[in-house]
Design a protein around this motif. Structure first.
Motif, mmCIF file in Angstrom:
data_model
loop_
_atom_site.group_PDB
_atom_site.id
_atom_site.type_symbol
_atom_site.label_atom_id
_atom_site.label_comp_id
_atom_site.label_asym_id
_atom_site.label_seq_id
_atom_site.Cartn_x
_atom_site.Cartn_y
_atom_site.Cartn_z
ATOM 1 N N ALA A 70 0.831 -1.208 0.000
ATOM 2 C CA ALA A 70 0.000 0.000 0.000
ATOM 3 C C ALA A 70 0.865 1.257 0.000
ATOM 4 O O ALA A 70 0.530 2.258 -0.652
ATOM 5 C CB ALA A 70 -0.928 -0.006 1.208
ATOM 6 N N ALA A 71 1.991 1.226 0.720
ATOM 7 C CA ALA A 71 2.909 2.366 0.701
ATOM 8 C C ALA A 71 3.502 2.569 -0.685
ATOM 9 O O ALA A 71 3.671 3.705 -1.148
ATOM 10 C CB ALA A 71 4.022 2.157 1.732
ATOM 11 N N ALA A 72 3.816 1.464 -1.384
ATOM 12 C CA ALA A 72 4.322 1.570 -2.758
ATOM 13 C C ALA A 72 3.273 2.194 -3.674
ATOM 14 O O ALA A 72 3.595 3.041 -4.523
ATOM 15 C CB ALA A 72 4.720 0.185 -3.271
ATOM 16 N N ALA A 73 2.009 1.800 -3.498
ATOM 17 C CA ALA A 73 0.932 2.393 -4.295
ATOM 18 C C ALA A 73 0.773 3.873 -3.982
ATOM 19 O O ALA A 73 0.514 4.690 -4.876
ATOM 20 C CB ALA A 73 -0.374 1.642 -4.041
ATOM 21 N N ALA A 74 0.938 4.243 -2.705
ATOM 22 C CA ALA A 74 0.826 5.651 -2.317
ATOM 23 C C ALA A 74 1.944 6.488 -2.931
ATOM 24 O O ALA A 74 1.712 7.602 -3.417
ATOM 25 C CB ALA A 74 0.852 5.766 -0.798
ATOM 26 N N LEU A 75 3.165 5.961 -2.914
ATOM 27 C CA LEU A 75 4.290 6.683 -3.513
ATOM 28 C C LEU A 75 4.096 6.834 -5.017
ATOM 29 O O LEU A 75 4.451 7.870 -5.596
ATOM 30 C CB LEU A 75 5.593 5.941 -3.218
ATOM 31 N N TRP A 76 3.538 5.834 -5.651
ATOM 32 C CA TRP A 76 3.311 5.885 -7.092
ATOM 33 C C TRP A 76 2.262 6.937 -7.439
ATOM 34 O O TRP A 76 2.382 7.630 -8.445
ATOM 35 C CB TRP A 76 2.876 4.500 -7.574
ATOM 36 N N GLN A 77 1.259 7.095 -6.584
ATOM 37 C CA GLN A 77 0.190 8.053 -6.858
ATOM 38 C C GLN A 77 0.545 9.476 -6.439
ATOM 39 O O GLN A 77 -0.157 10.417 -6.814
ATOM 40 C CB GLN A 77 -1.093 7.621 -6.131
ATOM 41 N N GLY A 79 0.878 12.934 -4.417
ATOM 42 C CA GLY A 79 0.073 13.677 -3.471
ATOM 43 C C GLY A 79 -1.399 13.753 -3.812
ATOM 44 O O GLY A 79 -2.098 14.635 -3.303
ATOM 45 N N SER A 80 -1.908 12.856 -4.621
ATOM 46 C CA SER A 80 -3.313 12.873 -4.998
ATOM 47 C C SER A 80 -4.185 12.302 -3.882
ATOM 48 O O SER A 80 -3.691 11.765 -2.886
ATOM 49 C CB SER A 80 -3.521 12.063 -6.279
ATOM 50 N N ARG A 81 -5.500 12.389 -4.072
ATOM 51 C CA ARG A 81 -6.430 11.814 -3.100
ATOM 52 C C ARG A 81 -6.277 10.301 -3.039
ATOM 53 O O ARG A 81 -6.377 9.704 -1.961
ATOM 54 C CB ARG A 81 -7.873 12.177 -3.477
ATOM 55 N N VAL A 82 -6.029 9.691 -4.188
ATOM 56 C CA VAL A 82 -5.815 8.243 -4.211
ATOM 57 C C VAL A 82 -4.555 7.883 -3.422
ATOM 58 O O VAL A 82 -4.540 6.903 -2.668
ATOM 59 C CB VAL A 82 -5.722 7.744 -5.664
ATOM 60 N N GLY A 83 -3.496 8.690 -3.577
ATOM 61 C CA GLY A 83 -2.282 8.451 -2.804
ATOM 62 C C GLY A 83 -2.524 8.567 -1.313
ATOM 63 O O GLY A 83 -2.010 7.768 -0.518
#
Length: 254
Positions: A70-77, A79-83
């Motif tokens: 989940a952290a990898a997905a957040a870094l990929w997204q 500063g968006s809402r999805v991130g």
């Protein structure tokens, strides 16, 4: 129901489910053999109802996998809402992983015991239900920011984890009051099994999201916007324009 929409997540699901099944079978086998020969140390090591042993560590590893992905997905997204939603999910999974090894939820029993409140099950559940409900609500709001293909399996994972960590544990606490037995051991298997299955469903959901995003990025890199067949041309040379040749009528007029 098949877990995973691609080869990577399906293989990960098969591996994690296989290890989980081995952990459960080890508990059943050792407890069965314990009635024939003394296996006190091994029994403590595989007891799914105990802390700081093989099942607790494996559960913590599964939750840590959810947090890392989940952290990898957040870094990929970015500063968006999805991130931001992925960061919330990563933080929740990391906390649950820590709780599996440190037993943080057990401290919720102190206010209940200090107040002299008697409960038919584990005392920590009196406050634990409130805390779990608040956490589930926050995760529900975060999940709504995600695509439906990620939100749906993560919602299923959340329900499974709640059924195991709160619902089945409440039942086990009530059964334990009448004395440990076969029903209590079966309840432990269901409780831990639901928690581990929930973590595996979450791992596969995040893997699906990451793999789908990677494939989409690769496809976009090969075919960037504005570089379609119309913009690039068909690759065939255009036929030369025909010259106007005077017809016979024109020659006769001349």
């Amino acid at each position: 129901m098949m877990l995973g929409r691609n080869v990577v997540s399906r293989r990960a699901a098969a591996l994690l489910l296989g290890v989980t099944a081995a952990v459960m079978l080890a508990f059943v086998a050792v407890f069965a053999l314990h009635h024939v020969m003394p296996l006190d140390e091994l029994k403590k090591f595989v007891d799914i109802g105990a802390e700081s042993n093989l099942p607790a560590w494996w559960n913590a590893v599964l939750l840590f996998l959810v947090a890392g992905l989940a952290a990898a997905a957040a870094l990929w997204q970015g500063g968006s809402r999805v991130g931001a939603a992925w960061w919330i999910i990563a933080a929740a999974a990391a906390y649950l992983s820590l709780d599996e090894t440190a037993g943080l939820h057990e401290r919720l029993a102190r206010p209940t015991v200090a107040a002299g409140i008697e409960t038919p099950t584990y005392p920590w559940l009196a406050l634990g239900v409130v805390v779990a409900g608040a956490g589930a609500f926050v995760l529900f709001l975060a999940g709504r920011m995600l695509p439906w293909t990620a939100y749906r399996p993560l919602a299923v994972a959340l329900v499974l984890y709640a059924l195991g960590a709160v619902g089945t544990e409440a039942f086990n606490g009530w059964v334990r009051g009448t004395g440990p037995g076969l029903l209590f051991s079966a309840g432990l298997i269901v409780e831990e099994g639901l928690e581990m299955l929930a973590a595996i469903v979450a791992v596969v959901a995040v893997l699906d999201y990451l793999v789908d995003g990677l494939r989409l990025s690769q496809r976009s890199a090969r075919h960037p916007p504005g570089a379609g067949p119309a913009a690039r041309g068909s690759g065939r040379p255009r036929p030369a324009a025909k010259r106007a040749v005077p017809g016979r009528a024109g020659q006769r007029a001349a």
